[in-house]
Write a protein that holds these residues in place. Sequence first.
Motif, PDB file in Angstrom:
ATOM      1  N   MET A   1       0.920  -1.207  -0.002  1.00  0.00           N
ATOM      2  CA  MET A   1       0.028  -0.114   0.162  1.00  0.00           C
ATOM      3  C   MET A   1       0.865   1.237   0.059  1.00  0.00           C
ATOM      4  O   MET A   1       1.906   1.225   0.797  1.00  0.00           O
ATOM      5  N   ALA A   2       0.426   2.314  -0.466  1.00  0.00           N
ATOM      6  CA  ALA A   2       0.991   3.326  -0.766  1.00  0.00           C
ATOM      7  C   ALA A   2       0.311   4.364  -0.035  1.00  0.00           C
ATOM      8  O   ALA A   2      -0.705   4.173   0.301  1.00  0.00           O
ATOM      9  N   LEU A   3       1.160   5.473   0.512  1.00  0.00           N
ATOM     10  CA  LEU A   3       0.526   6.528   1.300  1.00  0.00           C
ATOM     11  C   LEU A   3      -0.726   7.164   0.602  1.00  0.00           C
ATOM     12  O   LEU A   3      -1.675   7.456   1.273  1.00  0.00           O
ATOM     13  N   ARG A   4      -0.443   7.203  -0.586  1.00  0.00           N
ATOM     14  CA  ARG A   4      -1.780   7.706  -1.562  1.00  0.00           C
ATOM     15  C   ARG A   4      -2.959   7.113  -1.299  1.00  0.00           C
ATOM     16  O   ARG A   4      -3.884   7.823  -1.271  1.00  0.00           O
ATOM     17  N   HIS A   5      -2.992   5.909  -1.104  1.00  0.00           N
ATOM     18  CA  HIS A   5      -4.330   4.908  -0.870  1.00  0.00           C
ATOM     19  C   HIS A   5      -4.913   5.258   0.288  1.00  0.00           C
ATOM     20  O   HIS A   5      -5.855   5.581   0.561  1.00  0.00           O
ATOM     21  N   ALA A   6      -4.023   5.514   1.483  1.00  0.00           N
ATOM     22  CA  ALA A   6      -4.462   5.826   2.829  1.00  0.00           C
ATOM     23  C   ALA A   6      -4.993   7.235   2.887  1.00  0.00           C
ATOM     24  O   ALA A   6      -6.136   7.387   3.357  1.00  0.00           O
ATOM     25  N   VAL A   7      -4.146   8.051   2.150  1.00  0.00           N
ATOM     26  CA  VAL A   7      -4.785   9.451   2.093  1.00  0.00           C
ATOM     27  C   VAL A   7      -6.224   9.675   1.171  1.00  0.00           C
ATOM     28  O   VAL A   7      -7.200  10.313   1.602  1.00  0.00           O
ATOM     29  N   LEU A   8      -6.493   9.038   0.196  1.00  0.00           N
ATOM     30  CA  LEU A   8      -7.381   8.844  -0.749  1.00  0.00           C
ATOM     31  C   LEU A   8      -8.821   8.287   0.256  1.00  0.00           C
ATOM     32  O   LEU A   8      -9.745   8.958   0.168  1.00  0.00           O
ATOM     33  N   ALA A   9      -8.344   7.120   0.782  1.00  0.00           N
ATOM     34  CA  ALA A   9      -9.406   6.448   1.718  1.00  0.00           C
ATOM     35  C   ALA A   9     -10.019   7.408   2.736  1.00  0.00           C
ATOM     36  O   ALA A   9     -11.220   7.550   3.081  1.00  0.00           O
ATOM     37  N   ALA A  10      -8.890   8.110   3.304  1.00  0.00           N
ATOM     38  CA  ALA A  10      -9.267   9.241   4.371  1.00  0.00           C
ATOM     39  C   ALA A  10     -10.178  10.594   4.068  1.00  0.00           C
ATOM     40  O   ALA A  10     -10.881  10.868   4.766  1.00  0.00           O
ATOM     41  N   LEU A  11      -9.776  10.831   2.815  1.00  0.00           N
ATOM     42  CA  LEU A  11     -10.587  12.045   2.155  1.00  0.00           C
ATOM     43  C   LEU A  11     -12.014  11.562   1.654  1.00  0.00           C
ATOM     44  O   LEU A  11     -12.684  12.388   0.963  1.00  0.00           O
ATOM     45  N   LEU A  12     -12.470  10.078   1.751  1.00  0.00           N
ATOM     46  CA  LEU A  12     -13.865   9.840   1.260  1.00  0.00           C
ATOM     47  C   LEU A  12     -14.778  10.462   1.678  1.00  0.00           C
ATOM     48  O   LEU A  12     -16.057  10.451   1.040  1.00  0.00           O
ATOM     49  N   ASP A  13     -14.950  10.791   3.065  1.00  0.00           N
ATOM     50  CA  ASP A  13     -15.737  11.330   3.693  1.00  0.00           C
ATOM     51  C   ASP A  13     -16.054  12.840   3.613  1.00  0.00           C
ATOM     52  O   ASP A  13     -17.153  13.102   4.243  1.00  0.00           O
ATOM     53  N   GLY A  14     -15.401  13.496   2.811  1.00  0.00           N
ATOM     54  CA  GLY A  14     -15.661  15.061   2.597  1.00  0.00           C
ATOM     55  C   GLY A  14     -14.228  15.755   2.234  1.00  0.00           C
ATOM     56  O   GLY A  14     -13.370  14.982   1.887  1.00  0.00           O
ATOM     57  N   GLU A  15     -14.616  17.024   2.353  1.00  0.00           N
ATOM     58  CA  GLU A  15     -13.367  17.740   2.248  1.00  0.00           C
ATOM     59  C   GLU A  15     -12.701  18.208   3.381  1.00  0.00           C
ATOM     60  O   GLU A  15     -13.237  18.467   4.492  1.00  0.00           O
TER      61      GLU A  15
ATOM     62  N   SER B   1      -8.861  19.672   5.088  1.00  0.00           N
ATOM     63  CA  SER B   1      -7.716  20.620   4.964  1.00  0.00           C
ATOM     64  C   SER B   1      -6.679  19.634   5.466  1.00  0.00           C
ATOM     65  O   SER B   1      -6.702  18.372   6.060  1.00  0.00           O
ATOM     66  N   GLY B   2      -5.207  19.973   5.016  1.00  0.00           N
ATOM     67  CA  GLY B   2      -4.224  19.222   5.494  1.00  0.00           C
ATOM     68  C   GLY B   2      -4.150  19.023   6.913  1.00  0.00           C
ATOM     69  O   GLY B   2      -3.835  17.938   7.527  1.00  0.00           O
ATOM     70  N   TYR B   3      -4.372  19.939   7.728  1.00  0.00           N
ATOM     71  CA  TYR B   3      -4.323  19.741   9.382  1.00  0.00           C
ATOM     72  C   TYR B   3      -5.370  18.814   9.753  1.00  0.00           C
ATOM     73  O   TYR B   3      -5.263  17.942  10.635  1.00  0.00           O
ATOM     74  N   GLN B   4      -6.586  18.989   9.233  1.00  0.00           N
ATOM     75  CA  GLN B   4      -7.884  18.096   9.242  1.00  0.00           C
ATOM     76  C   GLN B   4      -7.289  16.582   9.058  1.00  0.00           C
ATOM     77  O   GLN B   4      -7.459  15.776   9.908  1.00  0.00           O
ATOM     78  N   LEU B   5      -6.723  16.532   8.100  1.00  0.00           N
ATOM     79  CA  LEU B   5      -6.110  15.048   7.565  1.00  0.00           C
ATOM     80  C   LEU B   5      -5.139  14.708   8.485  1.00  0.00           C
ATOM     81  O   LEU B   5      -5.111  13.401   8.929  1.00  0.00           O
ATOM     82  N   THR B   6      -4.405  15.491   9.020  1.00  0.00           N
ATOM     83  CA  THR B   6      -3.048  14.995  10.125  1.00  0.00           C
ATOM     84  C   THR B   6      -4.135  14.344  11.379  1.00  0.00           C
ATOM     85  O   THR B   6      -3.606  13.400  11.852  1.00  0.00           O
ATOM     86  N   LYS B   7      -4.997  15.193  11.800  1.00  0.00           N
ATOM     87  CA  LYS B   7      -5.788  14.768  12.696  1.00  0.00           C
ATOM     88  C   LYS B   7      -6.709  13.581  12.784  1.00  0.00           C
ATOM     89  O   LYS B   7      -6.917  12.457  13.426  1.00  0.00           O
ATOM     90  N   ILE B   8      -7.289  13.197  11.380  1.00  0.00           N
ATOM     91  CA  ILE B   8      -7.879  12.231  10.941  1.00  0.00           C
ATOM     92  C   ILE B   8      -6.729  10.832  11.156  1.00  0.00           C
ATOM     93  O   ILE B   8      -7.129   9.860  11.508  1.00  0.00           O
ATOM     94  N   PHE B   9      -5.573  10.946  10.549  1.00  0.00           N
ATOM     95  CA  PHE B   9      -4.644   9.907  10.437  1.00  0.00           C
ATOM     96  C   PHE B   9      -4.186   9.814  12.054  1.00  0.00           C
ATOM     97  O   PHE B   9      -3.913   8.472  12.401  1.00  0.00           O
TER      98      PHE B   9
END
Length: 195
Positions: A1-15, A17-25
Motif C-alpha cells: 500500500m502506498a500512502l496515496r491510498h491511505a490519504v484517498l481513503a481518509a478523504l472519502l468522507d468529505g473535504e 484541510s491538511g491539518y484536518q487530515l493529520t488529525k484523521i490520521f
Amino acid sequence: MALRHAVLAALLDGEYSGYQLTKIFDIGVSNFWYAAPQQLYAELTKLEAGGLVTGREVVQRGRPNKRVFKVTESGLAELAAYAAAPARPLVLRDDLAVKVHAVDLLDPAPVIEQLRDRAREAGAKLEIFERILAGLRGDLDEETFLREGEHVGPYLSGQAGCRLARETRDWCLSTARTLEERSERARERIGKETS
C-alpha cells in the motif's frame, strides 16, 4: 500500500484541510497506516498534481485561509483499482517484541517498564477508538449499525484498531507480569543459594 491510498481513503468522507487530515490520521487511520504531517502535506500536493484530489481555498475571518481537498473521479478510480488488487500479507516490525525476544540475556527491568508504557498507550488508544465507534454508531446498537448504518468502512477499520489496541495492551501487561514473576523467582533462588 502506498500512502496515496491511505490519504484517498481518509478523504472519502468529505473535504478536509491538511491539518484536518493529520488529525484523521492521528486518530482513525493510524491503526493501519502511520504518516508524519510533512508526509501527508507532500502527498496531498502529489495527489493534486496527479488529478486524484482537487483542492480549493477557503477564506476564513480572523484566521489564515486554508486549502481543503476532496477525492476526484480519478481518485475514486485509483482506489477502486487498488481495492481490486491482491492485498499483501501483514508485516509486523516492532522493536519492543525484539527486546522481549532477547530478554533472557538482558536485564528485564527496562523491558518491563517499556511494556507497561506500551500497555498504557494502547489503553488510551483503545478508549479513543471506542469513542469514535460509539460516535459513528450514534443511537444504533452495533449489530444494527453493521447491517444498516452509514460509513461502515471506517467503523470496520476502527474495530480492527480496537482489537489491536486491546490485544497489545493485554499482551504487554501479561508479558510484563511474566517477566516480573520470573525475575522475582530468580532473586529468591539467588538469595537461597547465597544464604
